[in-house]
Design an enzyme around this catalytic site. Structure first.
Site, short mmCIF file in Angstrom:
data_model
loop_
_atom_site.label_atom_id
_atom_site.label_comp_id
_atom_site.label_asym_id
_atom_site.label_seq_id
_atom_site.Cartn_x
_atom_site.Cartn_y
_atom_site.Cartn_z
N GLN A 178 16.53 -18.02 -50.11
CA GLN A 178 15.18 -17.48 -49.83
C GLN A 178 14.17 -17.89 -50.89
OE1 GLN A 178 14.19 -16.15 -47.12
NE2 GLN A 178 16.13 -15.63 -46.13
N CYS A 324 21.44 -2.60 -35.18
CA CYS A 324 22.10 -1.82 -34.14
C CYS A 324 23.44 -2.47 -33.83
CB CYS A 324 21.24 -1.77 -32.90
SG CYS A 324 21.86 -0.64 -31.66
N1 PLP Z 1 21.70 -16.50 -48.05
C1 PLP Z 1 20.55 -15.85 -47.78
C2 PLP Z 1 19.87 -15.09 -48.87
C3 PLP Z 1 20.02 -15.89 -46.49
O1 PLP Z 1 18.88 -15.24 -46.23
C4 PLP Z 1 20.69 -16.63 -45.49
C5 PLP Z 1 20.19 -16.63 -44.10
O2 PLP Z 1 19.61 -15.68 -43.63
C6 PLP Z 1 21.88 -17.30 -45.84
C7 PLP Z 1 22.35 -17.21 -47.11
C8 PLP Z 1 22.64 -18.10 -44.82
O3 PLP Z 1 21.99 -19.31 -44.56
P1 PLP Z 1 22.36 -20.14 -43.23
O4 PLP Z 1 21.74 -19.42 -42.09
O5 PLP Z 1 21.76 -21.49 -43.44
O6 PLP Z 1 23.85 -20.19 -43.16
#
Ligand code: PLP
Length: 394
Positions: A178, A324
């Site tokens: 993120q 949910c």
């Molecule tokens: N780590 C974080 C902080 C995330 O927000 C996400 C996805 O929402 C992931 C890992 C996983 O990434 P990916 O969807 O590319 O597998």
């Protein structure tokens, strides 16, 4: 109806410039970058170019970049590699608010004989650094702490945490899925050994991820197969997406200032106007050490899912902090770890913006959301049970 997309921490629009550079690699330049012939070789050259651009986004060296299929694969690879290269150590340190890509893996590893310490956070989602310091032992193989939280946007002091791990000879991984593209990151002056990126969070397509592995860090591949990625990740390269990732990284660098000024201003306006207009609302998480694009808001005595459904009728896309799943409306593990009161945690909504959002988008939400909350509260059994006097508080 116009879509107002404020769910960019879930996934982002692929930038049109990214789509444009990818297209030739589906029908004209479909060669295998590992081939001896020049038809494949020209693609190999573009993959090298994309690696350089991706490295530049985080101040890394091109050879420190491994292309994977997603953030989850990068997280899994990093943690498993640290354990495989330190077979005598059986302890993992992580936090209570990690994404399932780390948290569920650690829970799985706990069933395979590893000891896992999950560091707590305070009410603002800040890491307990005292507990963290005390958790590092000679048996610790790896620390995995996220750079920024996907639900609240709260930023952890990962550089400080990585320095403490390094002093003790412990490998440090950060899930920066993120953070990358939203805030400035420089691996050239860092103690971090491994860092995960996901393309679809920064306007590249889904299905492409990156793992940064610092030069000199012992590494054990997760995907074993061909010699691709210098033997560190088997599997024929996803060339269109790698090239798209390179372009997205280049754009992210160019747009970093916009993200941290204009997008931040939009987020702040959205947040302050909602807080002003909706009684019984609050922000979840540290508002100082936070991504510029994210706000997590709670509305007392309403269900987040109800808010999402009603906003959907006005084309507004966001996320709820309660999932949910299996029929039970459980507040998210992040809000629970922060100790957000039950009546607040259930009515939490995450808005996450991007460089494609505008003032009109914010105006739309500011106009539509307050009456939605009012309508839902008027239907809420909790709300009614409070009686007239308590309702008047709002
Ligand atoms: N780590 C974080 C902080 C995330 O927000 C996400 C996805 O929402 C992931 C890992 C996983 O990434 P990916 O969807 O590319 O597998």
């Amino acid at each position: 109806m116009k879509t107002v997309y404020l769910d960019n921490n879930a996934t982002t629009q692929v930038a049109p410039e990214v789509v444009e550079v990818m297209i030739p690699y589906f029908h004209d330049l479909y060669g295998n970058p590992s081939s001896m012939h020049s038809f494949g070789g020209q693609v190999g050259k573009k993959v090298r170019d994309a690696r350089e651009k991706t490295a530049a986004l985080i101040g890394a060296l091109p050879e420190e970049i491994i292309f994977t299929s997603c953030g989850t694969e990068s997280d899994n690879t990093a943690i498993r590699s640290a354990l495989a290269t330190n077979p005598d150590r059986r302890h993992i340190v992580t936090s209570r608010v990690e994404h399932p890509a780390v948290r569920a893996l650690c829970a799985h590893l706990a069933t395979r004989g590893y000891r896992v310490t999950e560091i707590a956070v305070d009410g603002e989602g800040r890491l307990d650094m005292d507990q963290y310091r005390k958790s590092l032992t000679p048996d610790t193989a790896v620390v995995s702490l996220m750079w920024a939280n996907n639900e609240t946007g709260v930023i952890f002091p990962v550089e400080e945490a990585a320095g403490l791990a390094r002093e003790r000879g412990i490998l440090f991984h950060t899930d920066a899925v993120q953070a990358v593209g939203k805030i400035s990151i420089d691996m050239s002056r860092s103690s971090i050994n491994m860092l995960s990126i996901s393309g679809h969070k920064l306007h590249a397509p889904k299905g492409i991820g990156v793992l940064f592995v610092r030069k000199g860090t012992k590494f054990s591949p997760f995907m074993i197969g061909g010699h691709q990625e210098k033997g560190r990740r088997g599997g024929t390269e996803n060339t269109p997406s790698i090239i798209g990732m390179g372009k997205a990284a280049e754009l992210a660098l160019l747009r970093m200032e916009d993200e941290n000024t204009r997008v931040k201003r939009l987020r702040d306006r959205l947040e302050s106007e909602i807080l002003k207009r909706v009684p019984g609302s609050r922000v979840n998480g540290d508002t100082v050490h936070r991504l510029p694009n994210t706000t997590n808001l709670s509305f007392e005595y309403v269900e987040g899912e109800g808010i999402l459904l009603m906003m959907d009728e006005f084309g507004i896309c966001a996320s709820s902090g309660s999932a949910c799943t299996s029929g039970s409306l459980q507040p998210s593990h992040v809000l629970r770890a922060m100790g957000v009161p039950f009546t607040m945690a259930h009515g939490s909504i995450r808005f996450s913006l991007s460089v494609y959002n505008t003032d009109e988008d914010v105006d739309h939400v500011i106009e539509k959301l307050p009456p939605i909350i009012e309508t839902l509260r008027s239907m809420s059994p909790y709300w009614k049970s409070l009686g007239d006097e308590a309702c008047a508080r709002f």
